[in-house]
Design a protein around this motif. Structure first.
Motif, PDB file in Angstrom:
ATOM      1  N   ALA A 138       0.091  -2.660   3.455  1.00 14.19           N
ATOM      2  CA  ALA A 138       1.600  -1.621   4.196  1.00 14.19           C
ATOM      3  C   ALA A 138       1.645  -0.673   3.303  1.00 14.19           C
ATOM      4  N   TYR A 139       1.112  -0.662   1.694  1.00 14.28           N
ATOM      5  CA  TYR A 139       1.526   0.583   0.600  1.00 14.28           C
ATOM      6  C   TYR A 139       1.034   1.670   1.494  1.00 14.28           C
ATOM      7  N   SER A 140      -0.482   1.737   2.232  1.00  3.88           N
ATOM      8  CA  SER A 140      -1.674   2.698   2.547  1.00  3.88           C
ATOM      9  C   SER A 140      -0.631   3.652   3.438  1.00  3.88           C
ATOM     10  N   GLY A 141       0.165   3.161   4.089  1.00  5.00           N
ATOM     11  CA  GLY A 141       1.062   4.154   5.372  1.00  5.00           C
ATOM     12  C   GLY A 141       0.174   4.609   5.704  1.00  5.00           C
ATOM     13  N   LEU A 142      -1.234   3.933   6.258  1.00  4.18           N
ATOM     14  CA  LEU A 142      -1.794   4.411   6.982  1.00  4.18           C
ATOM     15  C   LEU A 142      -1.727   4.292   9.041  1.00  4.18           C
ATOM     16  N   SER A 143      -1.128   5.175   9.354  1.00  7.85           N
ATOM     17  CA  SER A 143      -0.749   5.163  11.396  1.00  7.85           C
ATOM     18  C   SER A 143      -1.290   4.050  12.208  1.00  7.85           C
ATOM     19  N   SER A 144      -2.820   3.201  11.781  1.00  4.47           N
ATOM     20  CA  SER A 144      -2.981   1.979  12.752  1.00  4.47           C
ATOM     21  C   SER A 144      -3.565   0.906  12.130  1.00  4.47           C
ATOM     22  N   LYS A 145      -3.716   0.086  12.584  1.00  2.00           N
ATOM     23  CA  LYS A 145      -3.975  -1.133  11.528  1.00  2.00           C
ATOM     24  C   LYS A 145      -4.733  -1.521  11.059  1.00  2.00           C
ATOM     25  N   LEU A 146      -6.201  -0.891  12.161  1.00  2.00           N
ATOM     26  CA  LEU A 146      -7.515  -0.525  11.666  1.00  2.00           C
ATOM     27  C   LEU A 146      -7.629  -0.456  10.542  1.00  2.00           C
ATOM     28  N   THR A 147      -6.915   1.280   9.858  1.00  2.00           N
ATOM     29  CA  THR A 147      -7.312   1.321   8.842  1.00  2.00           C
ATOM     30  C   THR A 147      -6.869   1.056   7.659  1.00  2.00           C
ATOM     31  N   ALA A 148      -5.429   0.168   8.245  1.00  2.00           N
ATOM     32  CA  ALA A 148      -4.871  -0.228   6.510  1.00  2.00           C
ATOM     33  C   ALA A 148      -6.043  -1.560   6.383  1.00  2.00           C
ATOM     34  N   LYS A 149      -6.564  -2.253   7.659  1.00  2.00           N
ATOM     35  CA  LYS A 149      -7.150  -2.846   6.995  1.00  2.00           C
ATOM     36  C   LYS A 149      -8.436  -3.218   6.466  1.00  2.00           C
ATOM     37  N   TRP A 150      -8.812  -1.846   6.483  1.00  2.00           N
ATOM     38  CA  TRP A 150     -10.172  -0.962   5.678  1.00  2.00           C
ATOM     39  C   TRP A 150      -9.598  -0.830   4.232  1.00  2.00           C
ATOM     40  N   TYR A 151      -8.570  -0.442   4.796  1.00  2.00           N
ATOM     41  CA  TYR A 151      -7.727  -0.288   3.007  1.00  2.00           C
ATOM     42  C   TYR A 151      -7.377  -0.813   2.171  1.00  2.00           C
ATOM     43  N   ALA A 152      -7.091  -1.859   2.531  1.00  2.00           N
ATOM     44  CA  ALA A 152      -6.851  -2.679   1.602  1.00  2.00           C
ATOM     45  C   ALA A 152      -8.150  -3.918   1.418  1.00  2.00           C
ATOM     46  N   ASP A 153      -8.979  -3.963   2.164  1.00  2.00           N
ATOM     47  CA  ASP A 153     -10.535  -4.389   1.801  1.00  2.00           C
ATOM     48  C   ASP A 153     -11.169  -4.265   1.161  1.00  2.00           C
TER      49      ASP A 153
END
Length: 497
Positions: A138-153
């Motif tokens: 959620a901190y990533s502030g990215l617009s899609s769940k996929l890119t937010a997941k990649w960020y957290a990964d």
């Protein structure tokens, strides 16, 4: 970057027998992360890993990223991420101070991370490191769940494997911590199947917003593809992908390449015109490749990134008949009228073009320390497998001494001529900042000094030299140095130019 990045050898060195962890010497910056983690009850490892994933712990002189994010914690203000004004409100500190004050920027990032965690955990902070995953996404502030997941990964990959670099001569580090994240709502998130598929067979496909490029059929329309243009994202891989998906971005590129492992995502079909060059004629006649990182910080340009990108560029050149030279494979800074400087002076064009031009007849020779028939070493060098950044199974190490006792690497050079020389070593603050590499050239020995406290786990360019033909010892790693810390001899590579 705000910090000088100057280097020094650590006063104490890690054991090379695996019996102890490295001895680090953290400075004021690390202490500011510790203070913010304690103040807002955010795990220090999480705070450090988020910052490293975003900026490699660099401030970039207060300049914004492509996503309008600032500082070590990438506090942003864009259509999908309002962490900068939120941090300002949480701390009661003006946004401009958060942009330029390192300590307050770190505090702001910690405050927003804590707020995200509370929002996702019924007002409570997770007690388990694994359960911070959703807050990080959620901190990533990215617009899609996929890119937010990649960020957290990526953040959790850093936590599991650790990270290190020197900032202003002091150690910044993440000690590896084994953790399997609880991905919560992101556990089953996968790329959505789309009508389009990537042109390049080794890429992911995530479509850019149709508002950010021009649909076309370039080759069929008579608009030949004549250039490959190399860019630097000035931000993270996942953030760039998310931004190109945002219809307000008004910018795109055909491909995006990740720093850590060279993963490639295609976002615009090759037939279509991506908006990347800032020059319409060049947009019409080129393919744009974005590389994760910042112009001011070449630590992002890993060997995995170079190799993946070069393979893509070679494929594009073969497909569209683009000459594999520097007149047709260019940086964004070379586009007429461009105000951009990417990919910057830290981009190794010699290495990149050698990879692009490799073929079945090209020469690339690697000699690892484990190849006993091609390595000459005395009994005063010891073997170790302690550092995970090694090439192959192990490497040699020794202490500095004023004696001529190098580890020599033997190469069967097929023909005399110009060769680029690269060295691979694992990095650590306890290693030598001034390691001598001796190259036996056609005109005599030349010595190049390398900093083995940085640049670990990748090929490091030592220079281009005229080498004689024949099977002989070409590169030596000497222990005769004024620097302190272990001298490492791991692997050496020659590439025919």
């Amino acid at each position: 970057m705000l910090f000088s990045g100057s280097i020094r050898a650590s006063a104490a060195h890690p054991s090379e027998n695996g019996s102890s962890e490295p001895v680090y010497h953290p400075g004021p910056l690390y202490e500011q992360f510790e203070q913010a983690a304690k103040e807002f009850h955010v795990p220090l490892t999480i705070l450090l890993a988020v910052s490293y994933a975003e900026t490699h712990w660099q401030d970039h002189h207060g300049k914004p990223s492509e996503l309008n994010g600032y500082g070590l914690m990438h506090l942003a203000d864009n259509p999908t991420n309002h962490s900068l004004p939120e941090a300002s409100q949480l701390l009661g500190i003006p946004e401009n101070q958060l942009k330029n004050d390192v300590k307050q920027n770190i505090r702001g990032g910690a405050a927003v991370l804590a707020q995200r965690a509370k929002e996702l955990n019924q007002g409570k902070l997770p007690q388990d490191l694994a359960k911070w995953y959703t807050a990080v996404a959620a901190y990533s502030g990215l617009s899609s769940k996929l890119t937010a997941k990649w960020y957290a990964d990526e953040v959790y990959d850093l936590i599991n494997h650790g990270a290190y670099r020197l900032v202003d001569g002091k150690d910044m580090f993440i000690r590896p911590t084994r953790v399997i994240p609880d991905k919560g709502i992101y556990a089953d998130v996968k790329a959505v199947q789309a009508a389009s598929t990537p042109d390049y067979p080794y890429a992911n496909w995530v479509a850019a917003s149709s508002s950010n490029y021009t649909a076309a059929n370039r080759v069929a329309d008579g608009n030949s593809i004549n250039y490959v243009i190399i860019h630097t994202t000035e931000g993270s891989y996942s953030g760039t992908i998310s931004w190109f998906q945002n219809p307000q971005a008004q910018v795109s590129s055909h491909y995006v390449v990740r720093s850590s492992d060279g993963e490639i995502t295609q976002m615009v079909q090759n037939k279509d015109i991506a908006w990347h060059a800032g020059n319409w004629d060049y947009n019409v006649h080129s393919i744009g490749i974005e590389h994760e990182g910042y112009v001011s910080d070449p630590s992002w340009f890993t060997d995995a990134m170079y190799r993946a990108s070069a393979s893509l560029t070679r494929w594009l050149c073969d497909k569209y008949g683009i000459p594999k030279d520097r007149s047709h494979i260019i940086g964004h800074n070379q586009v007429p009228g461009s105000t951009h400087t990417d990919p910057g002076s830290g981009w190794d064009w010699n290495y990149y073009m050698s990879l692009v031009n490799q073929s079945s007849s090209s020469t690339e020779i690697v000699v690892d320390n484990s190849n006993t028939s091609r390595v000459s070493v005395s009994g005063n060098w010891a073997l170790s497998s302690w550092n995970s950044q090694k090439y192959g199974a192990d490497y040699y190490y020794t202490t500095p001494q004023a004696v001529s006792e190098p580890v020599w690497f033997k190469f069967n050079v097929p023909s005399s001529g110009s060769y680029s020389v690269y060295a691979w070593w694992p990095a650590d603050p306890g290693y030598n900042s001034n390691t001598p590499y001796i190259i036996r050239t056609s005109s005599g020995n030349q010595t190049v000094y390398a900093n083995q406290q940085a640049g670990g786990g990748k090929w490091n360019y030592l220079g281009t030299f005229n080498l004689p033909a024949g099977d002989q010892y070409i590169v030596g790693v000497s222990r005769w140095t004024s620097g302190t810390g272990y001298v490492i001899a791991d692997a050496v590579k020659l590439v025919k130019n």
